[in-house]
Scaffold this motif. Sequence first.
Motif, PDB file in Angstrom:
ATOM      1  N   ILE A   1      49.366  41.367  21.184  1.00  0.00           N
ATOM      2  CA  ILE A   1      48.079  41.248  20.504  1.00  0.00           C
ATOM      3  C   ILE A   1      47.898  39.844  19.942  1.00  0.00           C
ATOM      4  CG2 ILE A   1      48.641  41.924  18.116  1.00  0.00           C
ATOM      5  CD1 ILE A   1      45.758  43.413  20.067  1.00  0.00           C
ATOM      6  N   VAL A   2      48.985  39.239  19.466  1.00  0.00           N
ATOM      7  CA  VAL A   2      48.922  37.867  18.964  1.00  0.00           C
ATOM      8  C   VAL A   2      48.618  36.902  20.098  1.00  0.00           C
ATOM      9  CG1 VAL A   2      50.392  35.995  18.126  1.00  0.00           C
ATOM     10  CG2 VAL A   2      50.342  38.137  16.898  1.00  0.00           C
ATOM     11  N   PHE A   3      49.300  37.068  21.218  1.00  0.00           N
ATOM     12  CA  PHE A   3      49.093  36.158  22.337  1.00  0.00           C
ATOM     13  C   PHE A   3      47.660  36.243  22.856  1.00  0.00           C
ATOM     14  CE2 PHE A   3      49.287  34.842  26.779  1.00  0.00           C
ATOM     15  CZ  PHE A   3      49.973  33.643  26.673  1.00  0.00           C
TER      16      PHE A   3
ATOM     17  N   LEU B   1      40.880  33.001  20.932  1.00  0.00           N
ATOM     18  CA  LEU B   1      40.511  31.953  19.984  1.00  0.00           C
ATOM     19  C   LEU B   1      40.184  30.661  20.720  1.00  0.00           C
ATOM     20  CD1 LEU B   1      40.346  30.600  17.162  1.00  0.00           C
ATOM     21  CD2 LEU B   1      42.820  30.309  17.283  1.00  0.00           C
ATOM     22  N   LEU B   2      41.027  30.289  21.673  1.00  0.00           N
ATOM     23  CA  LEU B   2      40.731  29.095  22.468  1.00  0.00           C
ATOM     24  C   LEU B   2      39.500  29.311  23.337  1.00  0.00           C
ATOM     25  CD1 LEU B   2      41.404  26.299  23.573  1.00  0.00           C
ATOM     26  CD2 LEU B   2      43.009  27.395  25.164  1.00  0.00           C
ATOM     27  N   GLY B   3      39.337  30.504  23.885  1.00  0.00           N
ATOM     28  CA  GLY B   3      38.228  30.780  24.793  1.00  0.00           C
ATOM     29  C   GLY B   3      36.861  30.654  24.159  1.00  0.00           C
ATOM     30  N   VAL B   4      36.757  30.903  22.863  1.00  0.00           N
ATOM     31  CA  VAL B   4      35.444  30.822  22.225  1.00  0.00           C
ATOM     32  C   VAL B   4      34.986  29.369  22.077  1.00  0.00           C
ATOM     33  CG1 VAL B   4      36.135  30.671  19.776  1.00  0.00           C
ATOM     34  CG2 VAL B   4      34.048  31.911  20.408  1.00  0.00           C
ATOM     35  N   VAL B   5      35.929  28.418  22.115  1.00  0.00           N
ATOM     36  CA  VAL B   5      35.550  27.000  21.971  1.00  0.00           C
ATOM     37  C   VAL B   5      34.713  26.534  23.164  1.00  0.00           C
ATOM     38  CG1 VAL B   5      36.443  24.649  21.808  1.00  0.00           C
ATOM     39  CG2 VAL B   5      37.475  26.470  20.442  1.00  0.00           C
TER      40      VAL B   5
ATOM     41  N   ALA C   1      39.426  36.019  31.286  1.00  0.00           N
ATOM     42  CA  ALA C   1      39.994  36.865  32.338  1.00  0.00           C
ATOM     43  C   ALA C   1      41.515  36.922  32.241  1.00  0.00           C
ATOM     44  CB  ALA C   1      39.571  36.328  33.708  1.00  0.00           C
ATOM     45  N   PHE C   2      42.135  35.857  31.757  1.00  0.00           N
ATOM     46  CA  PHE C   2      43.576  35.838  31.564  1.00  0.00           C
ATOM     47  C   PHE C   2      43.997  36.684  30.363  1.00  0.00           C
ATOM     48  CE2 PHE C   2      47.260  33.671  29.531  1.00  0.00           C
ATOM     49  CZ  PHE C   2      48.220  33.968  30.497  1.00  0.00           C
ATOM     50  N   ALA C   3      43.236  36.589  29.265  1.00  0.00           N
ATOM     51  CA  ALA C   3      43.624  37.260  28.024  1.00  0.00           C
ATOM     52  C   ALA C   3      43.312  38.753  28.028  1.00  0.00           C
ATOM     53  CB  ALA C   3      42.929  36.596  26.838  1.00  0.00           C
ATOM     54  N   PHE C   4      42.279  39.168  28.736  1.00  0.00           N
ATOM     55  CA  PHE C   4      41.825  40.559  28.620  1.00  0.00           C
ATOM     56  C   PHE C   4      42.882  41.577  29.063  1.00  0.00           C
ATOM     57  CE2 PHE C   4      39.535  44.316  30.243  1.00  0.00           C
ATOM     58  CZ  PHE C   4      38.928  44.723  29.069  1.00  0.00           C
ATOM     59  N   PRO C   5      43.559  41.411  30.192  1.00  0.00           N
ATOM     60  CA  PRO C   5      44.600  42.397  30.553  1.00  0.00           C
ATOM     61  C   PRO C   5      45.722  42.469  29.523  1.00  0.00           C
ATOM     62  CG  PRO C   5      44.025  41.032  32.438  1.00  0.00           C
ATOM     63  CD  PRO C   5      43.388  40.396  31.247  1.00  0.00           C
ATOM     64  N   ILE C   6      46.079  41.337  28.933  1.00  0.00           N
ATOM     65  CA  ILE C   6      47.126  41.339  27.903  1.00  0.00           C
ATOM     66  C   ILE C   6      46.642  42.100  26.678  1.00  0.00           C
ATOM     67  CG2 ILE C   6      48.594  39.872  26.458  1.00  0.00           C
ATOM     68  CD1 ILE C   6      48.213  37.677  28.574  1.00  0.00           C
ATOM     69  N   PHE C   7      45.397  41.871  26.303  1.00  0.00           N
ATOM     70  CA  PHE C   7      44.817  42.590  25.165  1.00  0.00           C
ATOM     71  C   PHE C   7      44.763  44.089  25.446  1.00  0.00           C
ATOM     72  CE2 PHE C   7      41.011  43.990  22.711  1.00  0.00           C
ATOM     73  CZ  PHE C   7      41.519  43.773  21.444  1.00  0.00           C
ATOM     74  N   THR C   8      44.423  44.442  26.676  1.00  0.00           N
ATOM     75  CA  THR C   8      44.383  45.863  27.061  1.00  0.00           C
ATOM     76  C   THR C   8      45.757  46.504  26.914  1.00  0.00           C
ATOM     77  OG1 THR C   8      42.590  45.427  28.631  1.00  0.00           O
ATOM     78  CG2 THR C   8      43.833  47.471  28.918  1.00  0.00           C
ATOM     79  N   PHE C   9      46.792  45.819  27.400  1.00  0.00           N
ATOM     80  CA  PHE C   9      48.147  46.333  27.252  1.00  0.00           C
ATOM     81  C   PHE C   9      48.529  46.466  25.781  1.00  0.00           C
ATOM     82  CE2 PHE C   9      52.664  45.476  26.564  1.00  0.00           C
ATOM     83  CZ  PHE C   9      53.236  46.503  27.287  1.00  0.00           C
TER      84      PHE C   9
END
Length: 325
Positions: free
Chosen positions: A182-184, A190-194, A235-243
């Motif tokens: 969840i942290v990762f 956080l970076l993606g919103v920039v 697209a990179f962060a979403f699967p990690i967030f899902t897990f």
Amino acid sequence: MSALSDQLVTFAILAYLVAMISHAVEYALGNARAVTAKAAPARELVGAGVGAAGGIVEPPAAPAEIRPSRSAERARLAGRIAAGLTALAAVLHLAGLVTRGVAAGRMPWGNMYEFVLTVTFIGAAAWLVVLWKRPSLRQLGLFLTLVMVLLLAFAELKLKVAVEPLMPALQSYWFLIHVSTIVFASGIFLLGVVPAVAYLLRAGWEQGRRSFPYTLARRLPGAAGLERLTFTLHAFAFPIFTFAVIAGAIWAEAAWGRAWGWDPKETWAFISWVVYAGYLHARATPSVKRNVATWIAVLGFLTMLMNLFGVNFFFTGLHSYAGVN
């Protein structure tokens, strides 16, 4: 170790601040025009009997030499200094996290203060990777360092708590699995919103909008590249967030006897998941405009902020172990 951690984080904030100022200098000088210097033509001595008459012949004029102006050179130097300071700040940031973990005898994710420190470090480290791959995006560093300074300063002023052992409710191997993912994912979001916000500003500027805040985007990279970067990061962060959400549900089943109970944190995590899924779906739908999809990504990050700050400050639930209630 705890005192050293506090000092390292303070120095990291100062380094991010100076990096932000250096980026601002680069940003202010980045529109300087190049100086055109016309090279002097060389004179050539031609021997007698060559051509109609011997003598001195002027060759064709040499092409104009384009060199950057002094302001452009200073802007480039300021940008390099800013990138170096951001890397230094990230090293200090990491050292602050490591010493905090050593002082606590655990991973430094046990409360809201430590969570913010870790999320911001992931965002900064990911930015350095992006910058290494795409140096042309360096001007985004102004906005990234601004976010770093604001979040870390808020954490230092409002969230910092004394180092404590991990509370019994968190003493599980699922703590490492769930919280690390969840942290990762949060750091990448956080970076993606920039670039998402930068894209919205730049797209408006390219469409002819010259009012504030679109004027902030006139020196940013092209809108198309910013939009692609936004999509790549999400697209990179979403699967990690899902897990991470699934792992949290499994941990809840083991700890509390139910996988889902609509606790405020669980509810807002689900809301964030739905919004980010909506963004990826909108981005993949040709009929949805890119700026509409990007606004959904920005909304997703706002839900993440609500889950991080709002839930801990304004609600009480089974996840009320952030150290601020």
